[in-house]
Design a protein around this motif. Structure first.
Motif, PDB file in Angstrom:
ATOM      1  N   THR A  38      48.628  -2.823  -8.024  1.00 13.08           N
ATOM      2  CA  THR A  38      48.862  -1.392  -8.215  1.00 13.08           C
ATOM      3  C   THR A  38      49.206  -0.744  -6.882  1.00 13.08           C
ATOM      4  OG1 THR A  38      47.309  -1.305 -10.071  1.00 13.08           O
ATOM      5  CG2 THR A  38      47.862   0.782  -9.013  1.00 13.08           C
ATOM      6  N   TYR A  39      50.261   0.092  -6.903  1.00 11.53           N
ATOM      7  CA  TYR A  39      50.708   0.798  -5.704  1.00 11.53           C
ATOM      8  C   TYR A  39      50.894   2.270  -6.055  1.00 11.53           C
ATOM      9  CZ  TYR A  39      51.782  -4.065  -4.654  1.00 11.53           C
ATOM     10  OH  TYR A  39      51.697  -5.420  -4.494  1.00 11.53           O
ATOM     11  N   THR A  40      50.382   3.141  -5.197  1.00 10.01           N
ATOM     12  CA  THR A  40      50.400   4.576  -5.479  1.00 10.01           C
ATOM     13  C   THR A  40      50.862   5.348  -4.246  1.00 10.01           C
ATOM     14  OG1 THR A  40      48.567   4.370  -7.047  1.00 10.01           O
ATOM     15  CG2 THR A  40      49.008   6.563  -6.189  1.00 10.01           C
ATOM     16  N   SER A  41      51.643   6.400  -4.477  1.00  5.04           N
ATOM     17  CA  SER A  41      52.055   7.296  -3.401  1.00  5.04           C
ATOM     18  C   SER A  41      51.794   8.737  -3.825  1.00  5.04           C
ATOM     19  CB  SER A  41      53.542   7.107  -3.070  1.00  5.04           C
ATOM     20  OG  SER A  41      53.923   7.969  -2.005  1.00  5.04           O
ATOM     21  N   ARG A  42      51.189   9.517  -2.927  1.00  2.00           N
ATOM     22  CA  ARG A  42      50.896  10.925  -3.201  1.00  2.00           C
ATOM     23  C   ARG A  42      51.416  11.783  -2.059  1.00  2.00           C
ATOM     24  NH1 ARG A  42      46.128   8.134  -4.127  1.00  2.00           N
ATOM     25  NH2 ARG A  42      45.416   8.042  -6.297  1.00  2.00           N
ATOM     26  N   LEU A  43      52.010  12.907  -2.410  1.00  2.00           N
ATOM     27  CA  LEU A  43      52.466  13.872  -1.418  1.00  2.00           C
ATOM     28  C   LEU A  43      52.089  15.270  -1.877  1.00  2.00           C
ATOM     29  CD1 LEU A  43      56.046  12.685  -0.312  1.00  2.00           C
ATOM     30  CD2 LEU A  43      53.948  12.601   1.024  1.00  2.00           C
ATOM     31  N   SER A  44      51.904  16.164  -0.917  1.00  2.00           N
ATOM     32  CA  SER A  44      51.583  17.551  -1.250  1.00  2.00           C
ATOM     33  C   SER A  44      52.604  18.485  -0.612  1.00  2.00           C
ATOM     34  CB  SER A  44      50.174  17.916  -0.780  1.00  2.00           C
ATOM     35  OG  SER A  44      50.058  17.766   0.622  1.00  2.00           O
ATOM     36  N   THR A  45      52.745  19.660  -1.218  1.00  2.00           N
ATOM     37  CA  THR A  45      53.635  20.709  -0.707  1.00  2.00           C
ATOM     38  C   THR A  45      52.793  21.930  -0.352  1.00  2.00           C
ATOM     39  OG1 THR A  45      55.595  20.015  -1.966  1.00  2.00           O
ATOM     40  CG2 THR A  45      55.478  22.319  -1.325  1.00  2.00           C
ATOM     41  N   ASP A  46      53.055  22.494   0.811  1.00  3.31           N
ATOM     42  CA  ASP A  46      52.355  23.703   1.240  1.00  3.31           C
ATOM     43  C   ASP A  46      53.265  24.450   2.208  1.00  3.31           C
ATOM     44  OD1 ASP A  46      50.680  25.718   2.069  1.00  3.31           O
ATOM     45  OD2 ASP A  46      49.093  24.406   2.814  1.00  3.31           O
ATOM     46  N   ILE A  47      54.065  25.374   1.659  1.00  2.00           N
ATOM     47  CA  ILE A  47      55.056  26.090   2.461  1.00  2.00           C
ATOM     48  C   ILE A  47      55.014  27.581   2.131  1.00  2.00           C
ATOM     49  CG2 ILE A  47      56.613  24.132   2.750  1.00  2.00           C
ATOM     50  CD1 ILE A  47      58.220  25.113   0.406  1.00  2.00           C
ATOM     51  N   VAL A 196      56.198  -2.968   1.402  1.00  2.00           N
ATOM     52  CA  VAL A 196      57.465  -2.688   0.738  1.00  2.00           C
ATOM     53  C   VAL A 196      57.254  -1.692  -0.403  1.00  2.00           C
ATOM     54  CG1 VAL A 196      59.315  -3.674  -0.653  1.00  2.00           C
ATOM     55  CG2 VAL A 196      58.491  -4.900   1.362  1.00  2.00           C
ATOM     56  N   ALA A 197      56.224  -1.905  -1.216  1.00  2.00           N
ATOM     57  CA  ALA A 197      55.952  -1.003  -2.342  1.00  2.00           C
ATOM     58  C   ALA A 197      55.663   0.408  -1.860  1.00  2.00           C
ATOM     59  CB  ALA A 197      54.778  -1.532  -3.162  1.00  2.00           C
ATOM     60  N   ASN A 198      54.869   0.531  -0.796  1.00  2.00           N
ATOM     61  CA  ASN A 198      54.566   1.866  -0.268  1.00  2.00           C
ATOM     62  C   ASN A 198      55.821   2.555   0.249  1.00  2.00           C
ATOM     63  OD1 ASN A 198      51.849   1.637  -0.845  1.00  2.00           O
ATOM     64  ND2 ASN A 198      51.285   0.896   1.191  1.00  2.00           N
ATOM     65  N   ALA A 199      56.712   1.790   0.878  1.00  5.67           N
ATOM     66  CA  ALA A 199      57.960   2.376   1.374  1.00  5.67           C
ATOM     67  C   ALA A 199      58.828   2.862   0.214  1.00  5.67           C
ATOM     68  CB  ALA A 199      58.725   1.357   2.225  1.00  5.67           C
ATOM     69  N   VAL A 200      58.904   2.067  -0.858  1.00  2.00           N
ATOM     70  CA  VAL A 200      59.706   2.435  -2.030  1.00  2.00           C
ATOM     71  C   VAL A 200      59.156   3.713  -2.658  1.00  2.00           C
ATOM     72  CG1 VAL A 200      60.326   1.766  -4.372  1.00  2.00           C
ATOM     73  CG2 VAL A 200      60.525   0.103  -2.512  1.00  2.00           C
ATOM     74  N   LEU A 201      57.850   3.727  -2.955  1.00  2.50           N
ATOM     75  CA  LEU A 201      57.253   4.879  -3.632  1.00  2.50           C
ATOM     76  C   LEU A 201      57.294   6.119  -2.769  1.00  2.50           C
ATOM     77  CD1 LEU A 201      54.166   3.267  -5.389  1.00  2.50           C
ATOM     78  CD2 LEU A 201      56.295   4.025  -6.433  1.00  2.50           C
ATOM     79  N   THR A 202      57.006   5.977  -1.488  1.00  2.00           N
ATOM     80  CA  THR A 202      57.030   7.134  -0.592  1.00  2.00           C
ATOM     81  C   THR A 202      58.429   7.729  -0.526  1.00  2.00           C
ATOM     82  OG1 THR A 202      55.205   6.254   0.733  1.00  2.00           O
ATOM     83  CG2 THR A 202      56.603   7.922   1.761  1.00  2.00           C
ATOM     84  N   GLY A 203      59.445   6.865  -0.522  1.00  2.00           N
ATOM     85  CA  GLY A 203      60.820   7.372  -0.510  1.00  2.00           C
ATOM     86  C   GLY A 203      61.151   8.169  -1.756  1.00  2.00           C
TER      87      GLY A 203
END
Length: 238
Positions: A38-47, A196-203
């Motif tokens: 399992t590979y997970t990527s999370r991002l947040s927005t605060d602008i 590799v998975a983290n790079a793919v998901l983060t992109g």
């Protein structure tokens, strides 16, 4: 050996496939008791969010069709299924030497007054748009390379936060992939697969974040201008 994915949407190739509901996140081609990777990527927005009293961001969020088109502006790659759902053809996801073309159904819903808010959204927020993937279909994996168990998930939320001195646009986006590795990938070291998975998901997630920070705010600017011109034309009639 491809290791990075492209932007969110790919070439417009026809895909007549049966969509899989999220409640059936399984594509089976062999029996396996191996624990899925399992590979997970999370991002947040605060602008900063510059609102107009005549065109609050709450009013803008109520038009979910407009919000969706601002977040996913490539119209040939998507079409509306119903009042809350759209089908999107995404760019290929390249993982080592595996390539898949996801087709996903996204639900965009507007919620208010703290009713059924996502867990990370404060209940005193006036309005929130929630993004959830409801179905998915993968193309491009042959029977030899296809994982025996595969799941894909996307969820997010976007809302104006007026609790401070200035209004902020806040949000979260999460994407995850889980699958049982085919034998050919079991030979690849885990740290290499994870990087590799983290790079793919983060992109992929970062691409969606830039669409929110760019095209969605630009469209909200047009929304404010439309409201201003409408008010001026209404005054001119009297």
């Amino acid at each position: 050996m491809a290791v990075l994915s492209s932007p969110m949407f790919g070439s417009n190739r026809p895909m007549k496939t049966e969509m899989r509901p999220i409640t059936r996140w399984r594509v089976k081609c062999q029996v396996s008791s191996v624990k899925p990777a399992t590979y997970t990527s999370r991002l947040s927005t605060d602008i900063p969010l510059h609102e107009s009293p005549q065109a609050l961001f709450d009013d803008y969020l109520e038009n979910t069709s407009r919000v969706f088109e601002a977040m996913f502006p490539d119209k040939p790659r998507s079409h509306k299924l119903n009042e809350e759902e759209w089908r999107i053809q995404m760019l290929p996801i390249n993982f080592l030497f595996l390539t898949v073309w996801p087709v996903v159904d996204m639900r965009l819903s507007c919620k208010s007054n703290g009713q059924d808010y996502p867990a990370d959204v404060p209940l005193d927020i006036t309005k929130v748009v929630e993004l959830n993937m409801t179905r998915w279909q993968l193309k491009g994996l042959d029977r030899v390379m296809q994982p025996s168990d595969f799941s894909l998930g996307v969820k997010g939320a976007l809302y104006p936060d007026r609790r401070g001195k200035h209004t902020r646009l806040r949000g979260q986006l999460e994407m995850n992939i889980s699958f049982v590795l085919p034998p050919v990938l079991e030979l690849v070291p885990e740290d290499v697969r994870r990087n590799v998975a983290n790079a793919v998901l983060t992109g992929l997630v970062d691409n969606m974040k830039h669409k929110v920070n760019g095209s969605l705010l630009a469209d909200y600017g047009r929304f404010k201008n439309e409201r201003r011109l409408h008010k001026l034309s209404t005054k001119a009639e009297f």
